[in-house]
Every structure is written in structure tokens, then in C-alpha cells.
Design a protein around this motif. Structure first.
Motif, PDB file in Angstrom:
ATOM      1  N   TYR A 386      41.376  41.534  42.415  1.00 22.96           N
ATOM      2  CA  TYR A 386      41.762  40.553  41.601  1.00 22.96           C
ATOM      3  C   TYR A 386      43.260  40.375  42.024  1.00 22.96           C
ATOM      4  CZ  TYR A 386      38.236  40.414  38.132  1.00 22.96           C
ATOM      5  OH  TYR A 386      37.321  40.101  37.460  1.00 22.96           O
ATOM      6  N   ASP A 388      45.202  38.206  40.782  1.00 26.29           N
ATOM      7  CA  ASP A 388      46.211  37.642  39.727  1.00 26.29           C
ATOM      8  C   ASP A 388      46.961  39.043  39.076  1.00 26.29           C
ATOM      9  OD1 ASP A 388      43.594  38.686  38.654  1.00 26.29           O
ATOM     10  OD2 ASP A 388      44.216  38.020  36.369  1.00 26.29           O
ATOM     11  N   GLU A 437      45.742  32.537  34.114  1.00 25.80           N
ATOM     12  CA  GLU A 437      46.383  32.507  32.885  1.00 25.80           C
ATOM     13  C   GLU A 437      47.939  32.388  32.900  1.00 25.80           C
ATOM     14  OE1 GLU A 437      43.906  34.584  33.657  1.00 25.80           O
ATOM     15  OE2 GLU A 437      42.908  35.468  31.814  1.00 25.80           O
TER      16      GLU A 437
HETATM   17  C1  TNX Z   1      38.871  39.670  32.812  1.00 25.16           C
HETATM   18  S1  TNX Z   1      36.896  39.350  34.797  1.00 25.16           S
HETATM   19  C2  TNX Z   1      38.153  38.504  32.882  1.00 25.16           C
HETATM   20  C3  TNX Z   1      38.869  37.090  32.779  1.00 25.16           C
HETATM   21  C4  TNX Z   1      40.488  37.284  32.864  1.00 25.16           C
HETATM   22  C5  TNX Z   1      40.671  38.415  33.828  1.00 25.16           C
HETATM   23  C6  TNX Z   1      42.135  38.513  34.245  1.00 25.16           C
HETATM   24  C7  TNX Z   1      36.263  38.911  33.879  1.00 25.16           C
HETATM   25  C8  TNX Z   1      34.798  38.716  34.244  1.00 25.16           C
HETATM   26  N1  TNX Z   1      36.541  38.297  32.801  1.00 25.16           N
HETATM   27  O1  TNX Z   1      38.486  36.418  31.909  1.00 25.16           O
HETATM   28  O2  TNX Z   1      41.180  36.133  33.196  1.00 25.16           O
HETATM   29  O3  TNX Z   1      40.404  39.790  33.461  1.00 25.16           O
HETATM   30  O4  TNX Z   1      42.642  39.431  35.042  1.00 25.16           O
END
Ligand code: TNX
Length: 499
Positions: A386, A388, A437
């Protein structure tokens, strides 16, 4: 590795090639160099290579369709002479004083070879203006092919919208590191980013803003198709994601009838997750979903369509299953193979459904069970893939719910065995994710993906035994001067011995 004037060794490429054998004398590109092809399908790749080499060298580098003999000096790209064991994406490269020969079974392999050649030239090759440099490629032989056929990168264009040019640049970065799937997260609570003819409000109303309340945007069908084709020319397949039944605030804001209470949901410019869902009990929901899947499938030549399926927290398990039981077959009916975030497994979808693992840890019994049943798995553990997540408490523009992720963290895992109880044979490959985000600009994108995207790209491509951090950090360091010339806003991690 050495100073700026030293040649890049064959084994210094990222991702590191499967096999290299060096010789003393290489090839120098000069004003007399030609690019030689024999198969019409190589013409597009030759054009891309020429486009890359012409500005910095200032040479003409004509492309010659040399069916005639004796015209093989210079750079030659051909679909023959590659051993069958490099597969459909691999290539063989031979460099000696008379030229550079790239051979592959399929054009994807030629393209991969061209990316290797690009990195074997001095960093100044990335310049847009003529440089006086000796354009020498180290001599020897490379045999190279990927460990995983699938090497993905995701981009969230819903939380913050990124236009066609920004995404094309993202595609260029993926191509440079042999990533071959682009997963576009096209819809979420904060924005609907793809035009759907039957449901025009999605983009008339559901696309105008983004997180923070700034102006959003969307791709017209023509723009989406243009992006898909741009990626295709670079051997990258676009996977569109329509996230449902949760993460649908933008659709619920656009159409009152999609809401259980029949009222339009207000615009969402925040960063909460899990508090929206399409109305599972209404028949119009399935008309809507079917129309969207149909239109998205029609403009997507690739084999996959991602249905999301994550974080539908306001639904009961039964409601969630009811929804997926109807929606997964729609994807199959419209000729695409479904992919879902791993929560989709709760609905017991058919084994053709590929699942994308995203929790941070290794313990995921439901994913292990699904693998045993025959589901393929894309591996995106949040603690590694990830992008981010911030690098540490100081560096990064993202978040840290899965922990900080240093460059070394992003490299130090094995996509083939990360999830307990899942065998490598069930793993399609790794995929990075960039949720946006808090990622607002192209500079932000670059800062978060460089250098971690090249790190995971190498884990996806290179043989496991060649992926040691100690050597990788050296190879990565040598990319720095290229990124400087490309004007990439990369994170200069202190874990990497930049020159
Ligand atoms: C989880 S990962 C989410 C996203 C968010 C993310 C931020 C996933 C399938 N859903 O909606 O943007 O974490 O890290």
C-alpha cells in the motif's frame, strides 16, 4: 557500481534480469545506428524506442524494415530466435560491437527487452535535449523472463481525480519497470469517474468534487478508451474497478432511486469509509449494476473487471451475499473474469473469481481456503504494497493505518508465500495500491511510488534468489540519476546509497 562515467552492468537493471553474462566489449550507438525490425508487429515498439533515444542522442535512428539480409547491425528487434523458455513476456538480448539484438517470442517480450536496453544506456538518455555522451551499452548476453505473469499497480482516481495526462505518465512509469496491469479504482464515495450513457447523472452530478471539496472530474468514454489504448501500446492491460456495494456514495448522490430511503445522499468530500451501500433489496439496483458492467466491459478489451466488494460495513452478511450472488454472474455474462477485494470470498463466489488480498498481516484463513478451492490471488498486503502508507513518521503525504512502510519494508517480502497457507501456484502476482485520500498531485504520486513501486516490480519480475536487499539498494541507487533527469519527485530514502 561506480561513478557517472562507468557503464551500467547488465545485472544492474531494475528489475534484475534472470540471467546475465558479461563480455568485455559492448556496443556504442552512433549517428550511423539504425533500428532494424522484420515483423510489422515490432514497428510500434521500434517507434517507442526511437522516440526515447532520439532527443538525447540527437541521432536520426531510422527504423528499417530489413527483410533483406545483412541489415542487422545496430539495434535489432525480432520475433524469432528466442528460446521457448523465455515464454510470452521474456526476451533474449545480445550486445556485441556490431549491435544490440533483442529476440522474443511475443511482442510483449520485445517491449520488456527495450525497457532493459533503456536502463543499460547512461542516465543522460532520459534527457529531452541533446547530450554529448558516449552511448555505450555493456557487452554480453541476457536471458530474462518474469517470475509472475501478473505484475499490477492500482491507482485511486476517485478520492482525488487525475486526468488523462497524469495517468498516461503513471503508465509510462509502470512500463519502465515492467509492470503489466493498471488497476483503475474508478468509483468511490467521493467521486464517479467514468461516463456511463444509461446513467448520465453519475458524471453530471457524481463527479464534480473530490476529497477536500476541490473540483473533481471524470473520463469521457473517448478519454477512457484513449487511456486503455495508450496502456495497451505499452503492453499494460487496464483493469477497471467499479467498487460495490459499498463505497458507492457518488452513485447514491446522483440517483435517489438507488438509495433504500429514496433520497439522494449528500455530496461526500470526507475520508470516512464503510458507511454507504447500494440498496440490495431494490430491483433497480441490479438494472443499474448490469448497465454499468455492460458499458464498462464494452470499452475494456482486457479480460478482467474488478467489482470491489470491500468494506460494505452497513450490510449484513446475508445482504452482502445476496448482492454478490447476482453481480458476479453479470460480470461473467458480459465476458469478463471478476476480481474482488478478499471480502468477496464471504459470498462464496465461483472459483473463476480472482481475489485481491489487502490486509496487512500474513494470517488470512479465508484466503488460504479460497486458494485451496482454486481461486487465484493477487497479493497486495497493505503493510508492504500500500503505497499510500508513509515511509516513516516524517516522510510521506499519506496515512499509517497499516504501519509505516520504508523502502526496505516494501521490498522485504515474498509475494509467492506471504499469506500463510497459500502456495505460490495460487498467486497471480503482486500489485501495489495507491489510494489517494491524501495524495493530491502528480508530485505526491511520484513521491509515494518512487522508489517503492520499482521495488515491488522487481519482486514480481525477478527470480527470488536474485532479490536480496543488499544488492537491490545498490541497483536502486543507480536509478536516482535517471529519476533526476526525468524530473521525478522521488523520496530520497536514507536506506538507499544514492550516488
Ligand atoms: C482501505 S483497501 C480501503 C480503501 C482506503 C484504503 C486506504 C481497500 C480495499 N479499502 O478504501 O482508501 O484502505 O489505505
Amino acid at each position: 557500481m561506480g561513478g557517472a562515467n562507468e557503464k551500467t552492468r547488465l545485472e544492474d537493471v531494475v528489475p534484475v534480469p534472470a540471467e546475465t553474462k558479461s563480455t568485455d566489449t559492448g556496443y556504442t550507438i552512433t549517428e550511423n545506428t539504425v533500428i532494424n525490425i522484420r515483423d510489422e508487429v515490432a514497428a510500434g515498439i521500434a517507434e517507442l524506442l526511437a522516440g526515447l533515444l532520439r532527443p538525447a542522442t540527437g541521432y536520426e535512428l531510422p527504423i528499417i524494415n530489413g527483410s533483406t539480409r545483412g541489415s542487422s547491425s545496430g539495434i535489432s528487434l525480432r520475433l524469432d530466435g528466442a528460446p521457448s523458455d523465455v515464454g510470452e513476456q521474456g526476451y533474449r538480448m545480445q550486445v556485441n560491437p556490431s549491435g544490440v539484438k533483442i529476440r522474443a517470442n511475443k511482442s510483449a517480450g520485445l517491449f520488456a527487452g527495450v525497457q532493459t536496453l533503456r536502463q543499460l544506456l547512461p542516465p543522460a538518455i532520459e534527457s529531452e535535449t541533446e547530450q554529448s555522451v558516449e552511448w555505450t551499452v555493456s557487452g554480453g548476453h541476457i536471458r530474462d523472463y518474469p517470475r509472475f505473469d501478473y505484475r499490477g499497480a492500482h491507482l485511486d482516481v476517485a478520492r482525488h481525480f487525475f486526468g488523462v495526462d497524469a495517468v498516461k505518465q503513471y503508465v509510462d512509469y509502470l512500463a519502465q519497470y515492467k509492470v503489466n496491469y493498471l488497476h483503475l479504482h474508478l468509483t468511490d464515495d467521493q467521486g464517479w469517474r467514468i461516463e456511463i450513457d444509461r446513467w448520465p447523472n453519475l458524471t453530471d452530478e457524481g463527479a464534480d468534487s473530490e476529497v477536500g471539496g476541490t473540483a473533481g472530474g471524470y473520463y469521457t468514454k473517448e478519454e477512457y478508451i484513449e487511456l486503455v489504448e495508450y496502456a495497451q501500446d505499452r503492453f499494460i492491460t487496464v483493469i477497471p474497478e467499479i467498487d460495490m456495494p459499498g463505497h458507492t456514495g457518488a452513485a447514491l448522490e446522483s440517483y435517489a432511486e438507488l438509495n433504500c430511503d429514496g433520497e439522494k445522499r449528500p455530496e461526500d468530500t470526507g475520508v470516512n469509509v464503510g458507511d454507504t451501500s447500494l440498496c440490495v433489496d431494490k430491483e433497480v439496483t441490479y438494472e443499474f449494476v448490469n448497465d454499468v458492467i455492460k458499458e464498462v466491459a464494452e470499452m475494456t478489451p482486457g479480460p478482467y473487471l474488478h467489482v470491489g466488494g470491500d468494506e460494505a460495513h452497513i450490510l449484513s452478511d446475508e445482504e452482502y451475499n445476496t448482492f454478490m450472488d447476482r453481480v458476479i454472474p453479470m460480470v461473467l455474462e458480459h465476458g469478463k473474469q471478476p476480481i474482488g477485494w478478499h471480502q468477496v470470498l464471504g459470498a462464496n463466489p465461483p472459483t473463476k473469481t480472482i481475489t485481491q488480498y489487502w490486509y496487512p498481516g500474513r494470517d488470512a484463513p479465508e484466503v488460504a481456503a479460497a486458494a485451496k478451492e482454486g481461486h487465484e490471488i493477487i497479493s497486495s498486503p497493505a503493510s508492504r504494497a500500500y503505497l499510500d502508507m508513509n515511509y516513516n513518521d516524517q516522510d510521506g503525504v499519506g496515512q499509517d493505518w497499516a504501519g509505516n512502510t520504508s523502502v526496505k519494508d516494501s521490498y522485504s517480502w515474498d509475494p509467492g508465500t506471504f499469506v500463510d497457507g497459500v502456495n505460490e501456484s495460487s498467486i497471480k502476482g503482486p500489485e501495489t495500491a495507491l489510494w489517494t485520500e491524501f495524495v493530491e498531485t502528480v508530485d505526491d504520486i511520484e513521491y509515494m511510488i518512487f522508489p517503492r513501486l520499482p521495488a515491488i516490480a522487481e519482486l514480481g519480475w525477478s527470480p527470488k534468489k536474485k532479490t536480496t536487499w543488499i544488492e537491490f539498494r545498490q541497483r536502486l541507487a543507480a536509478q536516482g540519476p535517471r529519476w533526476d533527469i526525468q524530473e521525478i519527485n522521488y523520496y530520497q530514502s536514507s536506506q538507499v546509497p544514492w550516488p
